[in-house]
Design a protein around this motif. Sequence first.
Motif, PDB file in Angstrom:
ATOM      1  N   MET A  93      18.249   6.826  23.462  1.00 54.11           N
ATOM      2  CA  MET A  93      18.956   7.798  22.593  1.00 54.11           C
ATOM      3  C   MET A  93      20.131   7.168  22.005  1.00 54.11           C
ATOM      4  O   MET A  93      20.954   7.999  21.200  1.00 54.11           O
ATOM      5  CB  MET A  93      19.215   9.283  23.387  1.00 54.11           C
ATOM      6  N   GLY A  94      20.643   5.998  22.464  1.00 54.26           N
ATOM      7  CA  GLY A  94      21.602   5.296  22.059  1.00 54.26           C
ATOM      8  C   GLY A  94      22.978   5.704  22.687  1.00 54.26           C
ATOM      9  O   GLY A  94      24.264   5.383  21.900  1.00 54.26           O
ATOM     10  N   ALA A  95      23.127   6.075  23.663  1.00 53.85           N
ATOM     11  CA  ALA A  95      24.355   6.397  24.218  1.00 53.85           C
ATOM     12  C   ALA A  95      24.675   5.359  25.293  1.00 53.85           C
ATOM     13  O   ALA A  95      25.789   5.365  25.838  1.00 53.85           O
ATOM     14  CB  ALA A  95      24.075   7.793  25.276  1.00 53.85           C
ATOM     15  N   GLY A  96      23.913   4.219  25.355  1.00 52.17           N
ATOM     16  CA  GLY A  96      24.488   3.098  26.000  1.00 52.17           C
ATOM     17  C   GLY A  96      24.263   3.368  27.527  1.00 52.17           C
ATOM     18  O   GLY A  96      23.283   3.948  27.923  1.00 52.17           O
ATOM     19  N   GLN A  97      25.001   2.406  28.335  1.00 50.60           N
ATOM     20  CA  GLN A  97      24.992   2.429  29.613  1.00 50.60           C
ATOM     21  C   GLN A  97      25.879   3.231  30.320  1.00 50.60           C
ATOM     22  O   GLN A  97      27.048   3.568  30.016  1.00 50.60           O
ATOM     23  CB  GLN A  97      24.968   0.902  30.491  1.00 50.60           C
ATOM     24  N   PHE A  98      25.620   3.388  31.845  1.00 47.47           N
ATOM     25  CA  PHE A  98      26.698   4.339  32.590  1.00 47.47           C
ATOM     26  C   PHE A  98      26.377   3.849  34.001  1.00 47.47           C
ATOM     27  O   PHE A  98      25.386   3.132  34.556  1.00 47.47           O
ATOM     28  CB  PHE A  98      26.385   5.772  32.460  1.00 47.47           C
ATOM     29  N   THR A  99      27.226   3.964  35.057  1.00 44.60           N
ATOM     30  CA  THR A  99      27.330   3.744  36.388  1.00 44.60           C
ATOM     31  C   THR A  99      26.795   5.156  37.284  1.00 44.60           C
ATOM     32  O   THR A  99      27.479   5.938  37.145  1.00 44.60           O
ATOM     33  CB  THR A  99      28.678   3.187  36.625  1.00 44.60           C
ATOM     34  N   LEU A 100      26.073   4.694  38.202  1.00 41.56           N
ATOM     35  CA  LEU A 100      25.652   5.538  39.259  1.00 41.56           C
ATOM     36  C   LEU A 100      26.704   5.144  40.303  1.00 41.56           C
ATOM     37  O   LEU A 100      26.205   4.036  40.903  1.00 41.56           O
ATOM     38  CB  LEU A 100      24.187   5.819  39.444  1.00 41.56           C
ATOM     39  N   ALA A 101      27.265   6.191  41.010  1.00 41.65           N
ATOM     40  CA  ALA A 101      28.006   5.632  42.344  1.00 41.65           C
ATOM     41  C   ALA A 101      27.797   6.454  43.329  1.00 41.65           C
ATOM     42  O   ALA A 101      27.185   7.367  43.483  1.00 41.65           O
ATOM     43  CB  ALA A 101      29.617   5.796  41.946  1.00 41.65           C
ATOM     44  N   PRO A 102      27.794   5.880  44.675  1.00 49.30           N
ATOM     45  CA  PRO A 102      27.554   6.815  46.072  1.00 49.30           C
ATOM     46  C   PRO A 102      28.376   7.976  46.041  1.00 49.30           C
ATOM     47  O   PRO A 102      29.407   8.045  45.347  1.00 49.30           O
ATOM     48  CB  PRO A 102      27.963   5.588  46.999  1.00 49.30           C
TER      49      PRO A 102
END
Length: 176
Positions: A66-75
């Motif tokens: 969808m073109g929103a890029g990357q993101f981080t999933l944290a503990p």
Amino acid sequence: MRRTARLLTGTALAVVAAGGIAAPAYGDTSDSLEVYPSTTVAGGHVTVNTSACGNGGTALGDTGSMGAGQFTLAPSTHENDAIGQFQVPRTTQPGTYEIVAVCAEGSRRVKGDLTVTMTALSGPQGQVQPRGSVKTGVGGALGTDPVQTAAGVAALAVAAAGGTWLLHRRARGDGI
């Protein structure tokens, strides 16, 4: 024919015994990427979580579809899940998009779906509440003027009385 079947069966058994057919490298099918809310509008905020990365694991999420890029999933402390958030771009068209996360350790890959709609869901049980009028091409039967309404009702009463009188005369044989 029988020889071909034996050959294919024997080959399949040999491959399985040798470990050639195994579970995919990206992870267990019981693990998934949970998307909250699973339905949103363009510009909405979305939270995703997964337990596939293990206790204290992290992941890199990708919303490239969808073109929103990357993101981080944290503990997090929530059921040992890795949690992340992203915003759906305002230019995203309605549809269903695949969200992917890859765990930092072990390269496990999990997927989830996000549905983008035109309008926000609201009301009881997520129903969209209708607004406005329906354009049927037929005007309103009753106006706001009480004089016109009374005149219309009187005209209908006269027509009903006249029709009843004519039917009564015809039934008696008096003619019209």
